[in-house]
Design a protein around this motif. Structure first.
Motif, PDB file in Angstrom:
ATOM      1  N   LEU A  57       0.838  -1.205   0.000  1.00 38.83           N
ATOM      2  CA  LEU A  57       0.000   0.000   0.000  1.00 38.83           C
ATOM      3  C   LEU A  57       0.872   1.255   0.000  1.00 38.83           C
ATOM      4  CD1 LEU A  57      -2.813  -0.888   2.571  1.00 38.83           C
ATOM      5  CD2 LEU A  57      -3.109  -0.478   0.114  1.00 38.83           C
ATOM      6  N   GLY A  58       1.922   1.241   0.811  1.00 45.16           N
ATOM      7  CA  GLY A  58       2.810   2.391   0.880  1.00 45.16           C
ATOM      8  C   GLY A  58       3.534   2.654  -0.429  1.00 45.16           C
ATOM      9  N   LEU A  59       3.952   1.583  -1.087  1.00 47.66           N
ATOM     10  CA  LEU A  59       4.632   1.746  -2.370  1.00 47.66           C
ATOM     11  C   LEU A  59       3.683   2.221  -3.463  1.00 47.66           C
ATOM     12  CD1 LEU A  59       6.931  -1.411  -2.258  1.00 47.66           C
ATOM     13  CD2 LEU A  59       7.620   0.976  -1.914  1.00 47.66           C
ATOM     14  N   LEU A  60       2.412   1.851  -3.333  1.00 46.65           N
ATOM     15  CA  LEU A  60       1.405   2.286  -4.306  1.00 46.65           C
ATOM     16  C   LEU A  60       0.879   3.698  -4.021  1.00 46.65           C
ATOM     17  CD1 LEU A  60      -0.835  -0.885  -4.795  1.00 46.65           C
ATOM     18  CD2 LEU A  60       0.494   0.296  -6.561  1.00 46.65           C
ATOM     19  N   ALA A  61       1.097   4.201  -2.815  1.00 46.68           N
ATOM     20  CA  ALA A  61       0.505   5.486  -2.423  1.00 46.68           C
ATOM     21  C   ALA A  61       0.879   6.638  -3.362  1.00 46.68           C
ATOM     22  CB  ALA A  61       0.866   5.817  -0.975  1.00 46.68           C
ATOM     23  N   PRO A  62       2.133   6.755  -3.799  1.00 45.88           N
ATOM     24  CA  PRO A  62       2.459   7.899  -4.675  1.00 45.88           C
ATOM     25  C   PRO A  62       1.856   7.808  -6.072  1.00 45.88           C
ATOM     26  CG  PRO A  62       4.456   6.983  -3.671  1.00 45.88           C
ATOM     27  CD  PRO A  62       3.338   6.042  -3.384  1.00 45.88           C
ATOM     28  N   ARG A  63       1.727   6.567  -6.596  1.00 46.14           N
ATOM     29  CA  ARG A  63       1.197   6.432  -7.960  1.00 46.14           C
ATOM     30  C   ARG A  63       0.734   4.998  -8.193  1.00 46.14           C
ATOM     31  NH1 ARG A  63       4.864   3.980 -11.444  1.00 46.14           N
ATOM     32  NH2 ARG A  63       6.970   3.788 -10.623  1.00 46.14           N
ATOM     33  N   ALA A  64      -0.126   4.838  -9.165  1.00 46.86           N
ATOM     34  CA  ALA A  64      -0.634   3.514  -9.527  1.00 46.86           C
ATOM     35  C   ALA A  64       0.469   2.700 -10.210  1.00 46.86           C
ATOM     36  CB  ALA A  64      -1.839   3.654 -10.460  1.00 46.86           C
ATOM     37  N   MET A  65       0.491   1.403  -9.950  1.00 44.46           N
ATOM     38  CA  MET A  65       1.468   0.502 -10.575  1.00 44.46           C
ATOM     39  C   MET A  65       0.827  -0.862 -10.795  1.00 44.46           C
ATOM     40  SD  MET A  65       5.078   1.023  -8.553  1.00 44.46           S
ATOM     41  CE  MET A  65       4.629   1.808  -7.014  1.00 44.46           C
ATOM     42  N   HIS A  66       1.434  -1.637 -11.674  1.00 45.34           N
ATOM     43  CA  HIS A  66       1.018  -3.025 -11.854  1.00 45.34           C
ATOM     44  C   HIS A  66       1.940  -3.903 -11.003  1.00 45.34           C
ATOM     45  CE1 HIS A  66       4.376  -3.484 -14.660  1.00 45.34           C
ATOM     46  NE2 HIS A  66       3.935  -2.393 -15.280  1.00 45.34           N
ATOM     47  N   GLY A  67       1.567  -5.162 -10.844  1.00 47.67           N
ATOM     48  CA  GLY A  67       2.269  -6.067  -9.946  1.00 47.67           C
ATOM     49  C   GLY A  67       3.747  -6.232 -10.235  1.00 47.67           C
ATOM     50  N   TYR A  68       4.095  -6.378 -11.499  1.00 45.78           N
ATOM     51  CA  TYR A  68       5.493  -6.576 -11.872  1.00 45.78           C
ATOM     52  C   TYR A  68       6.333  -5.376 -11.447  1.00 45.78           C
ATOM     53  CZ  TYR A  68       9.631  -7.385 -14.767  1.00 45.78           C
ATOM     54  OH  TYR A  68      10.922  -7.569 -15.191  1.00 45.78           O
ATOM     55  N   GLU A  69       5.830  -4.178 -11.750  1.00 48.46           N
ATOM     56  CA  GLU A  69       6.542  -2.956 -11.381  1.00 48.46           C
ATOM     57  C   GLU A  69       6.613  -2.813  -9.857  1.00 48.46           C
ATOM     58  OE1 GLU A  69       6.397   1.812 -12.410  1.00 48.46           O
ATOM     59  OE2 GLU A  69       4.579   0.632 -12.665  1.00 48.46           O
ATOM     60  N   LEU A  70       5.554  -3.159  -9.177  1.00 42.21           N
ATOM     61  CA  LEU A  70       5.499  -3.071  -7.720  1.00 42.21           C
ATOM     62  C   LEU A  70       6.560  -3.963  -7.070  1.00 42.21           C
ATOM     63  CD1 LEU A  70       3.925  -1.719  -5.448  1.00 42.21           C
ATOM     64  CD2 LEU A  70       2.266  -3.573  -5.592  1.00 42.21           C
TER      65      LEU A  70
ATOM     66  N   ARG B 178      -5.663   4.080   2.183  1.00 39.22           N
ATOM     67  CA  ARG B 178      -4.840   5.149   2.772  1.00 39.22           C
ATOM     68  C   ARG B 178      -5.058   5.242   4.282  1.00 39.22           C
ATOM     69  NH1 ARG B 178      -2.136   7.926  -0.944  1.00 39.22           N
ATOM     70  NH2 ARG B 178      -2.881   7.830  -3.092  1.00 39.22           N
ATOM     71  N   GLU B 179      -6.287   5.054   4.728  1.00 40.92           N
ATOM     72  CA  GLU B 179      -6.558   5.056   6.170  1.00 40.92           C
ATOM     73  C   GLU B 179      -5.849   3.894   6.859  1.00 40.92           C
ATOM     74  OE1 GLU B 179     -10.698   5.319   7.267  1.00 40.92           O
ATOM     75  OE2 GLU B 179     -11.064   6.854   5.726  1.00 40.92           O
ATOM     76  N   ALA B 180      -5.927   2.715   6.267  1.00 44.17           N
ATOM     77  CA  ALA B 180      -5.259   1.546   6.852  1.00 44.17           C
ATOM     78  C   ALA B 180      -3.747   1.739   6.869  1.00 44.17           C
ATOM     79  CB  ALA B 180      -5.626   0.284   6.062  1.00 44.17           C
ATOM     80  N   LEU B 181      -3.205   2.315   5.815  1.00 46.70           N
ATOM     81  CA  LEU B 181      -1.773   2.585   5.754  1.00 46.70           C
ATOM     82  C   LEU B 181      -1.378   3.583   6.837  1.00 46.70           C
ATOM     83  CD1 LEU B 181       1.005   2.339   4.413  1.00 46.70           C
ATOM     84  CD2 LEU B 181       0.268   4.116   2.786  1.00 46.70           C
TER      85      LEU B 181
ATOM     86  N   ARG C 124      -9.866  -7.242  -2.851  1.00 51.89           N
ATOM     87  CA  ARG C 124     -11.053  -7.851  -2.238  1.00 51.89           C
ATOM     88  C   ARG C 124     -11.500  -7.059  -1.013  1.00 51.89           C
ATOM     89  NH1 ARG C 124      -9.358 -12.774   0.868  1.00 51.89           N
ATOM     90  NH2 ARG C 124      -8.893 -11.101   2.311  1.00 51.89           N
ATOM     91  N   ASP C 125     -10.510  -6.574  -0.228  1.00 53.16           N
ATOM     92  CA  ASP C 125     -10.808  -5.861   1.015  1.00 53.16           C
ATOM     93  C   ASP C 125     -11.034  -4.365   0.821  1.00 53.16           C
ATOM     94  OD1 ASP C 125     -10.509  -8.320   2.250  1.00 53.16           O
ATOM     95  OD2 ASP C 125      -8.469  -7.911   2.953  1.00 53.16           O
ATOM     96  N   GLY C 126     -11.028  -3.898  -0.431  1.00 47.14           N
ATOM     97  CA  GLY C 126     -11.324  -2.504  -0.722  1.00 47.14           C
ATOM     98  C   GLY C 126     -10.167  -1.547  -0.465  1.00 47.14           C
ATOM     99  N   MET C 127      -8.946  -2.076  -0.326  1.00 49.16           N
ATOM    100  CA  MET C 127      -7.781  -1.222  -0.046  1.00 49.16           C
ATOM    101  C   MET C 127      -7.142  -0.684  -1.322  1.00 49.16           C
ATOM    102  SD  MET C 127      -7.520  -1.330   3.231  1.00 49.16           S
ATOM    103  CE  MET C 127      -8.173  -2.320   4.548  1.00 49.16           C
TER     104      MET C 127
ATOM    105  N   VAL D 216       3.228 -10.992  -4.527  1.00 49.67           N
ATOM    106  CA  VAL D 216       2.762  -9.651  -4.887  1.00 49.67           C
ATOM    107  C   VAL D 216       1.342  -9.745  -5.436  1.00 49.67           C
ATOM    108  CG1 VAL D 216       3.091  -7.686  -6.453  1.00 49.67           C
ATOM    109  CG2 VAL D 216       5.069  -8.725  -5.307  1.00 49.67           C
ATOM    110  N   TYR D 217       1.126 -10.657  -6.392  1.00 52.82           N
ATOM    111  CA  TYR D 217      -0.189 -10.754  -7.028  1.00 52.82           C
ATOM    112  C   TYR D 217      -1.257 -11.267  -6.072  1.00 52.82           C
ATOM    113  CZ  TYR D 217       2.147  -9.651 -11.374  1.00 52.82           C
ATOM    114  OH  TYR D 217       2.869  -9.009 -12.353  1.00 52.82           O
ATOM    115  N   SER D 218      -0.919 -12.215  -5.215  1.00 49.57           N
ATOM    116  CA  SER D 218      -1.926 -12.706  -4.268  1.00 49.57           C
ATOM    117  C   SER D 218      -2.257 -11.625  -3.235  1.00 49.57           C
ATOM    118  CB  SER D 218      -1.461 -13.997  -3.590  1.00 49.57           C
ATOM    119  OG  SER D 218      -0.303 -13.781  -2.807  1.00 49.57           O
ATOM    120  N   THR D 219      -1.262 -10.856  -2.820  1.00 50.05           N
ATOM    121  CA  THR D 219      -1.517  -9.776  -1.869  1.00 50.05           C
ATOM    122  C   THR D 219      -2.364  -8.687  -2.519  1.00 50.05           C
ATOM    123  OG1 THR D 219       0.567 -10.246  -0.720  1.00 50.05           O
ATOM    124  CG2 THR D 219      -0.442  -8.091  -0.315  1.00 50.05           C
ATOM    125  N   LEU D 220      -2.062  -8.343  -3.772  1.00 53.35           N
ATOM    126  CA  LEU D 220      -2.891  -7.360  -4.480  1.00 53.35           C
ATOM    127  C   LEU D 220      -4.334  -7.850  -4.583  1.00 53.35           C
ATOM    128  CD1 LEU D 220      -0.537  -6.167  -7.358  1.00 53.35           C
ATOM    129  CD2 LEU D 220      -1.481  -4.753  -5.502  1.00 53.35           C
ATOM    130  N   GLY D 221      -4.522  -9.133  -4.840  1.00 52.31           N
ATOM    131  CA  GLY D 221      -5.870  -9.691  -4.915  1.00 52.31           C
ATOM    132  C   GLY D 221      -6.620  -9.534  -3.600  1.00 52.31           C
TER     133      GLY D 221
END
Length: 178
Positions: free
Chosen positions: A8-21, A76-79, A49-52, A40-45
């Protein structure tokens, strides 16, 4: 380490796909265990699912379709809550070094335990020298210097423990054998 929160923290500045993440994780957190792509992909899933996180788009830059993800308000709240929480010191210590000394004393003798500690000490010192060379090299990124400092601090603590163990090996041997 909480992989979902780190992603979540790494995604906070900008959107990314799993490979880049995954690549950004391994680059930004030097010294950390590299994340497997599957994790990475299972965590993103699960985060989706959890709306994060939510899908932000798809691209196909010369390869397969890649789904880009962005952090949601809930994410962002959870982060923020995770970042604000103080990490408790580990309640239990599981250390291979201690286990090996105790088992060596059970199946061998003090001389074998002392040899084992001396060999481990040599390995720790070699690793410390390599990390010191890394952090003093020209153009070493600050994140790599900080990771090396952290590793050196842990290695130094292990070395002090090894010295203490060497000083107590006779006493420990008597305790283990009784």
């Amino acid at each position: 380490m909480s992989t979902p929160h780190v992603l979540l923290g790494l995604l906070a500045p900008r959107a990314m796909h799993g490979y880049e993440l995954k690549l950004v994780h391994d680059e930004r957190l030097p010294g950390a265990k590299p994340l497997p792509f599957g994790q990475v992909y299972s965590t993103l899933g699960r985060l989706e699912r959890d709306g994060m996180v939510a899908e932000a788009g798809h691209d196909r830059a010369g390869g397969p379709d890649r789904t880009t993800y962005e952090v949601t308000g809930e994410g962002r709240e959870a982060l923020g809550a995770w970042l604000a929480r103080v990490e408790p010191p580990a309640p239990h210590l599981s250390n291979v070094l201690l286990a090996k000394v105790v088992i060596t004393l059970l199946v061998n003798d003090e001389t074998a335990a002392r040899r084992q500690l001396a060999a481990q000490r040599a390995a720790h010192l070699a690793r410390m020298r390599a990390l010191t060379a890394l952090k003093t090299a020209a153009r070493t990124p600050v994140a790599h210097v900080l990771a090396a400092d952290l590793a050196i601090s842990h290695l130094d603590a292990d070395l002090r423990w090894m010295q203490s163990a060497l000083e107590r090996v006779t006493e420990l041997h008597q305790e283990v054998r009784s």
